[in-house]
Design a protein around this motif. Structure first.
Motif, PDB file in Angstrom:
ATOM      1  N   GLY A 178       0.826  -1.198   0.000  1.00 39.28           N
ATOM      2  CA  GLY A 178       0.000   0.000   0.000  1.00 39.28           C
ATOM      3  C   GLY A 178       0.859   1.246   0.000  1.00 39.28           C
ATOM      4  O   GLY A 178       2.079   1.191   0.192  1.00 39.28           O
TER       5      GLY A 178
ATOM      6  N   GLN B  63      -4.860   9.853   1.757  1.00 40.72           N
ATOM      7  CA  GLN B  63      -5.378   8.746   0.954  1.00 40.72           C
ATOM      8  C   GLN B  63      -4.498   7.516   1.141  1.00 40.72           C
ATOM      9  O   GLN B  63      -3.282   7.590   0.984  1.00 40.72           O
ATOM     10  CB  GLN B  63      -5.402   9.137  -0.530  1.00 40.72           C
ATOM     11  CG  GLN B  63      -6.385  10.247  -0.846  1.00 40.72           C
ATOM     12  CD  GLN B  63      -6.321  10.678  -2.305  1.00 40.72           C
ATOM     13  OE1 GLN B  63      -5.381  10.333  -3.025  1.00 40.72           O
ATOM     14  NE2 GLN B  63      -7.315  11.449  -2.724  1.00 40.72           N
TER      15      GLN B  63
ATOM     16  N   HIS C 141      -3.690   4.309  -0.550  1.00 43.07           N
ATOM     17  CA  HIS C 141      -3.864   3.707  -1.878  1.00 43.07           C
ATOM     18  C   HIS C 141      -3.540   2.217  -1.821  1.00 43.07           C
ATOM     19  O   HIS C 141      -2.540   1.821  -1.231  1.00 43.07           O
ATOM     20  CB  HIS C 141      -2.886   4.298  -2.898  1.00 43.07           C
ATOM     21  CG  HIS C 141      -2.802   5.781  -2.892  1.00 43.07           C
ATOM     22  ND1 HIS C 141      -3.562   6.574  -3.717  1.00 43.07           N
ATOM     23  CD2 HIS C 141      -2.029   6.629  -2.178  1.00 43.07           C
ATOM     24  CE1 HIS C 141      -3.247   7.841  -3.510  1.00 43.07           C
ATOM     25  NE2 HIS C 141      -2.327   7.900  -2.581  1.00 43.07           N
TER      26      HIS C 141
ATOM     27  N   THR D 289      -2.522  -0.453  -4.513  1.00 47.88           N
ATOM     28  CA  THR D 289      -2.030  -0.204  -5.867  1.00 47.88           C
ATOM     29  C   THR D 289      -2.020  -1.427  -6.772  1.00 47.88           C
ATOM     30  O   THR D 289      -1.506  -1.360  -7.880  1.00 47.88           O
ATOM     31  CB  THR D 289      -0.607   0.376  -5.776  1.00 47.88           C
ATOM     32  OG1 THR D 289       0.194  -0.538  -5.010  1.00 47.88           O
ATOM     33  CG2 THR D 289      -0.620   1.724  -5.101  1.00 47.88           C
TER      34      THR D 289
ATOM     35  N   SER E 167      -7.352   4.190  -5.985  1.00 46.19           N
ATOM     36  CA  SER E 167      -7.136   2.938  -5.268  1.00 46.19           C
ATOM     37  C   SER E 167      -7.926   1.824  -5.920  1.00 46.19           C
ATOM     38  O   SER E 167      -9.033   2.039  -6.418  1.00 46.19           O
ATOM     39  CB  SER E 167      -7.573   3.087  -3.806  1.00 46.19           C
ATOM     40  OG  SER E 167      -7.355   1.875  -3.108  1.00 46.19           O
TER      41      SER E 167
ATOM     42  N   ASN F 287     -12.022   0.383   4.713  1.00 46.61           N
ATOM     43  CA  ASN F 287     -11.233   1.280   3.872  1.00 46.61           C
ATOM     44  C   ASN F 287     -11.435   2.758   4.250  1.00 46.61           C
ATOM     45  O   ASN F 287     -10.467   3.503   4.453  1.00 46.61           O
ATOM     46  CB  ASN F 287     -11.587   1.050   2.402  1.00 46.61           C
ATOM     47  CG  ASN F 287     -10.533   1.586   1.448  1.00 46.61           C
ATOM     48  OD1 ASN F 287      -9.499   2.083   1.883  1.00 46.61           O
ATOM     49  ND2 ASN F 287     -10.789   1.496   0.164  1.00 46.61           N
TER      50      ASN F 287
END
Lengths: 146, 473
Positions: free
Chosen positions: B17, B33, B35, B37, B272, B405
């Protein structure tokens, strides 16, 4: 208590990485000694330390990612902590032995037997070069058990 | 000039991440944020496969919690077959689910999180790992190994192997339990109980060392979601969904698996691959909720086992309504281990646990099925549609890490606001951002695609996107 522990490890779905599983399967069919225990696993984890601590010797079987494909080798391994160890996916044999020594105060003699791999592609079959090397690998393990 | 910080990679979590922190023109944190990936695509590539293959396929999503996917997938397939599986099969599935919970929680707490508590959040990262713990606190490391082994051994005894066991099948389980295996498991209960109680005693004493972390670790009002049964008991296999708010008030209850879409929406963001589930009545992104051990202990009326209930009473004292600090995910995790061990013993002592009737057989009788179960990290949901030939035409998976999340993003933002000032990242920020994420025990392997450690990179960006500062581990 098993005097000798044999650990075949790797990913059985990734070609030659399944060497440890193939070898362990054949050893299980041929070895009938009560003092030899054989196990397989995808990767080495700290939990194995407790099992190692109950063995006098341990033989690891794994595919090597360097060398001429099919080349068989064996080496004594000593405990060593890698600075890069940050998670269980990166546990190697020296780290596992160090873990055993630190936590349980004992460490078995350890030998790593390996065959240089040709391919780690998605397949459950060994490459011809590694397949052909399995008998020699097993012979070395049998000699270690003598 | 506004700036941006990126953390990449994040360590000691499952997957890869990256975090970006945006500053405003005055140098204050505007947004953060988290993310994810990489993508795996399980929902798509299973289309076209026979439905009965799904449990085995879905178990491959994760090497840490394959049992959770196996069970949830099998429950969705039970729905497609429209069968009620034998009671003993339910008991056996529950045992395996709890064994998985114990071993996974032990991995999270002892291997991933304990270095922070035992060695200090600001200690050298090179030492702050499981080896550092082994050297400084060998008994705690041995306890972690013991509890992992306890859970893994049960999974291996029941399923034939520790990772990716295939014993749970649509309609039940493939083989009944034997007397020998039952007794072998029961023999390990006393040591497991003593170990987790010792761990709880120690861990609770450390709370005084981390007042700042408890205050700032993703400590914010949110909803919490999980499964309970009709009595509001802590369950991990069979029950319905319940949402509570930050005051502990139940805002939605009795939600059947098949009705999940009435309450849970799934948003996507361009930065994301991880979806953003939200509580539909509150809308996106306000419908933020948390799942997992902390959420489960916040939504229940009781745990249902004596030792865990005693601990739960103490846990409830940590908050006036729901316990809001994500730091206490760790405490909740330990209480769930205790509950899991007690419950395994209870189920194993049921008179019909050795029954040979463990599987129902049927062809598909419905074209749509939804399965839910509580995985170690939170509620897991598998939703399948099939055609008349039993071939999968649609699959939707909502994974615990996905549910969390929005909350993880909020948590990172909270830490960033605390540790970023004057357009600089203060000492200790990287460690604390990592630790906040780790509290959720995210499994990015499950939610997207990853193997191994989760590297961390922090980038500090200006409003025009210029990288002003960067940290990597």
């Amino acid at each position: 208590m098993a005097r000798v522990l044999i650990v075949g490890y790797g990913n059985p779905l990734r070609g030659d990485d399944a060497l440890g599983w193939h070898a362990a399967q054949q050893l299980s069919e041929n070895i009938r000694r009560q003092d030899v225990e054989i196990l397989t696993c995808h990767q080495l984890t700290p939990e194995l330390a407790e099992r190692l601590s109950r063995s006098e010797r341990v033989i690891f079987i794994d595919a090597a990612c360097v060398g001429v494909p099919g080349e068989v080798s064996q080496q004594r391994v000593s405990p060593a902590v890698s600075a890069a160890v940050d998670f269980t996916h990166h546990f190697d044999v020296p780290a596992l032995l160090a873990c055993t020594q630190i936590l349980y105060g004992v460490c078995p003699q350890a030998v790593l037997c390996s065959v240089a791999a040709e391919s780690f592609e998605l397949t459950e079959s060994l490459s011809p070069a590694v397949e052909a090397a399995v008998p020699e690998l097993l012979e070395r393990v049998y000699r270690l058990l003598e | 000039m506004a700036q941006q910080i990126t953390i990449n990679p994040v360590t000691r979590a499952e997957g890869h991440g990256k975090i970006t922190i945006f500053l405003d023109d005055d140098g204050y944190v505007r947004d953060a944020q988290f993310h994810v990936t990489q993508i795996r695509g399980f929902e798509k590539f299973c289309e076209g496969r026979p439905f009965y293959e799904m449990p085995s396929l879905m178990a491959r999503i994760c090497g840490i919690c394959p049992v959770s996917h196996l069970i949830t997938s099998a429950k969705a397939c039970d729905e497609l077959m429209a069968v009620e599986i034998p009671e003993t099969a339910q008991y056996l599935r529950r045992i395996m689910n709890l064994a998985q919970l114990v071993q996974s929680h032990a991995l999270s707490f002892f291997h991933l999180a304990s270095p922070d508590f035992l060695l200090g959040l600001d200690s050298d990262p090179v030492q702050r790992n499981i080896f550092g713990v082994m050297q400084s606190h060998p008994q705690i490391a041995r306890d972690g190994i013991m509890l992992r082994k306890f859970g893994q051994q049960i999974i291996e005894l029941l399923g034939g192997k520790r990772i990716h066991p295939g014993w749970i099948v649509p309609g039940g389980v493939s083989e009944p339990l034997t007397v020998e295996k039952r007794d072998q498991i029961l023999a390990t209960i006393p040591e497991a109980l003593a170990t987790i109680q010792r761990t709880l005693d120690w861990f609770k004493r450390t709370f005084d060392n981390y007042p700042e972390e408890i205050r700032t670790f993703a400590n914010f009002p949110s909803l919490f979601m999980g499964m309970v049964n009709d009595e509001g008991e802590l369950v991990h296999y069979e029950g319905h969904l319940r949402f509570v708010d930050a005051t502990g008030k139940v805002v939605a209850d009795g939600i059947r698996a098949e009705d999940y879409q009435d309450y849970i929406g799934e948003a996507v963001e361009p930065w994301s691959y991880l979806k953003f589930p939200y509580y539909k009545p509150a809308g996106y992104p306000d419908g933020i909720y948390r799942v997992g051990p902390l959420a489960r202990l916040n939504i229940i009326n009781f745990c249902g086992t004596p030792l865990a209930d005693a601990e739960w009473a103490e846990f409830r004292e940590l908050g006036r309504g729901a316990v809001l600090s994500s730091f206490h995910y760790h405490y909740a995790r330990l209480i769930e281990i205790l509950n899991g061990i007690e419950r395994i013993e209870h189920i194993l002592n049921k008179p019909d646990i050795l029954s040979k009737n463990v599987r129902a057989y049927a062809e598909p009788n419905r074209l749509e099925g939804v399965g839910i179960a509580e995985a170690p990290r939170g509620t897991l949901l598998h939703h399948y549609r099939i055609n008349e030939d039993g071939i999968i035409t649609y699959a939707n998976l909502i994974i615990a890490t996905g549910h969390n999340n929005l909350a993880m993003n909020r948590g990172v933002l909270q830490v960033a606001k605390h540790f970023v000032s004057g357009m600089k990242m203060q000492e200790g920020m990287l460690n604390r951002v990592e630790a906040v994420i780790r509290a959720y025990d995210p499994c990015l392997s499950c939610s997207t695609h990853a193997v191994g450690q989760m590297p961390l990179q922090i980038q500090l960006l200006s409003p025009d996107g210029t990288i002003l500062d960067e940290l990597r581990r």
